[in-house]
Design a protein around this motif. Structure first.
Motif, PDB file in Angstrom:
ATOM      1  N   LYS A  65       0.849  -1.205   0.000  1.00  0.00           N
ATOM      2  CA  LYS A  65       0.000   0.000   0.000  1.00  0.00           C
ATOM      3  C   LYS A  65       0.879   1.248   0.000  1.00  0.00           C
ATOM      4  CE  LYS A  65      -4.396  -1.066   2.141  1.00  0.00           C
ATOM      5  NZ  LYS A  65      -5.212  -0.961   3.328  1.00  0.00           N
ATOM      6  N   ALA A  98       2.268   1.714  -3.426  1.00  0.00           N
ATOM      7  CA  ALA A  98       1.261   2.302  -4.324  1.00  0.00           C
ATOM      8  C   ALA A  98       1.132   3.797  -4.079  1.00  0.00           C
ATOM      9  CB  ALA A  98      -0.084   1.608  -4.136  1.00  0.00           C
ATOM     10  N   VAL A 125       0.310   0.525 -10.048  1.00  0.00           N
ATOM     11  CA  VAL A 125      -0.689   0.765  -8.994  1.00  0.00           C
ATOM     12  C   VAL A 125      -1.869  -0.174  -9.178  1.00  0.00           C
ATOM     13  CG1 VAL A 125      -2.344   2.458  -8.107  1.00  0.00           C
ATOM     14  CG2 VAL A 125       0.007   3.147  -8.577  1.00  0.00           C
ATOM     15  N   GLU A 126      -2.281  -0.401 -10.428  1.00  0.00           N
ATOM     16  CA  GLU A 126      -3.402  -1.310 -10.692  1.00  0.00           C
ATOM     17  C   GLU A 126      -3.061  -2.736 -10.255  1.00  0.00           C
ATOM     18  OE1 GLU A 126      -6.129  -2.878 -14.428  1.00  0.00           O
ATOM     19  OE2 GLU A 126      -4.786  -1.179 -14.725  1.00  0.00           O
ATOM     20  N   ASN A 169      -3.359  -2.813  -6.516  1.00  0.00           N
ATOM     21  CA  ASN A 169      -4.770  -2.777  -6.108  1.00  0.00           C
ATOM     22  C   ASN A 169      -5.458  -4.106  -6.364  1.00  0.00           C
ATOM     23  OD1 ASN A 169      -4.605  -0.154  -5.181  1.00  0.00           O
ATOM     24  ND2 ASN A 169      -5.297   0.741  -7.110  1.00  0.00           N
ATOM     25  N   ASN A 170      -5.173  -4.735  -7.510  1.00  0.00           N
ATOM     26  CA  ASN A 170      -5.760  -6.044  -7.811  1.00  0.00           C
ATOM     27  C   ASN A 170      -5.328  -7.087  -6.783  1.00  0.00           C
ATOM     28  OD1 ASN A 170      -7.098  -5.040 -10.044  1.00  0.00           O
ATOM     29  ND2 ASN A 170      -5.543  -5.737 -11.492  1.00  0.00           N
ATOM     30  N   ASN A 212      -7.157  -6.480  -3.567  1.00  0.00           N
ATOM     31  CA  ASN A 212      -8.568  -6.907  -3.661  1.00  0.00           C
ATOM     32  C   ASN A 212      -8.708  -8.421  -3.571  1.00  0.00           C
ATOM     33  OD1 ASN A 212      -9.428  -4.281  -3.876  1.00  0.00           O
ATOM     34  ND2 ASN A 212      -9.461  -4.296  -6.104  1.00  0.00           N
TER      35      ASN A 212
END
Length: 197
Positions: free
Chosen positions: A108, A111, A187-188, A191-192, A195
């Motif tokens: 985090k 990111a 960043v994606e 985030n993936n 999640n």
């Protein structure tokens, strides 16, 4: 006997559940390792580009000295020209500095650093494109024109300078957009992964 069968089935289900849990944990660790490797590779690519830009600036420095003497340009213009090139590369390095071999455990935070990097890079590009480069080009054009007795030749030189500036600007913008895209992808990926967990 039925109780014993139920106990065996229950134990077997428990073992299967534990095996599935271990597999999911291993998959999560593997995914995190892949994301970290992708970030490391992308950042190393950006760092290589910065080193290449620095090498180009160093190689271009004597060319600007030659241009200065051939066209009777002022020392302040030459110093300003060299400063914007070296300062630009310095800020590319400063904004994109990230120790990719030691990112830390918190993705985090990584990111968040990538988003901050993207914002700073965007600010640098705006200042360069809308403030520094126009001032430099006007100054350079003025000196070419005022220091050359043959105004037709001076206009041709200014036109060549503008074309070169547009080509250089297009290359610079393509590098900028490529770096911004890489930031978005990194960043994606983080985030993936978050999640999934």
């Amino acid at each position: 006997m039925e109780n014993l069968n139920n106990m065996n089935e229950l134990e077997e289900m428990r073992q299967q559940l534990q095996a599935l849990k271990n597999k999911v944990e291993r998959q999560g660790v593997l995914n995190e390792q892949l994301v970290r490797k992708s970030i490391r590779d992308n950042m190393k690519g950006i760092h290589r580009t910065i080193y290449l830009l620095l090498a180009l600036v160093v190689l271009i420095t004597p060319v600007w000295l030659m241009i200065k003497y051939q066209n009777n340009l002022s020392w302040p213009l030459l110093i300003f020209t060299l400063l914007i090139m070296y300062v630009g590369v310095f800020f590319d390095w400063y904004i994109n500095r990230m120790n990719v071999d030691n990112m830390g455990n918190d993705l985090k935070e990584t990111a968040s650093r990538l988003l901050e990097m993207k914002k700073r890079r965007s600010l640098q590009e705006k200042i360069g494109c809308f403030v520094v480069v126009p001032v430099w080009m006007l100054w350079l054009g003025y000196e070419f024109y005022s220091n050359n007795a043959n105004h037709t030749e001076a206009i041709a030189m200014v036109a060549g300078m503008l074309i070169g500036g547009l080509i250089g600007g297009a290359i610079g913008l393509s590098i900028f957009f490529k770096w911004q895209r890489k930031n978005d992808e990194m960043v994606e990926q983080i985030n993936n992964l978050m999640n999934e967990e």
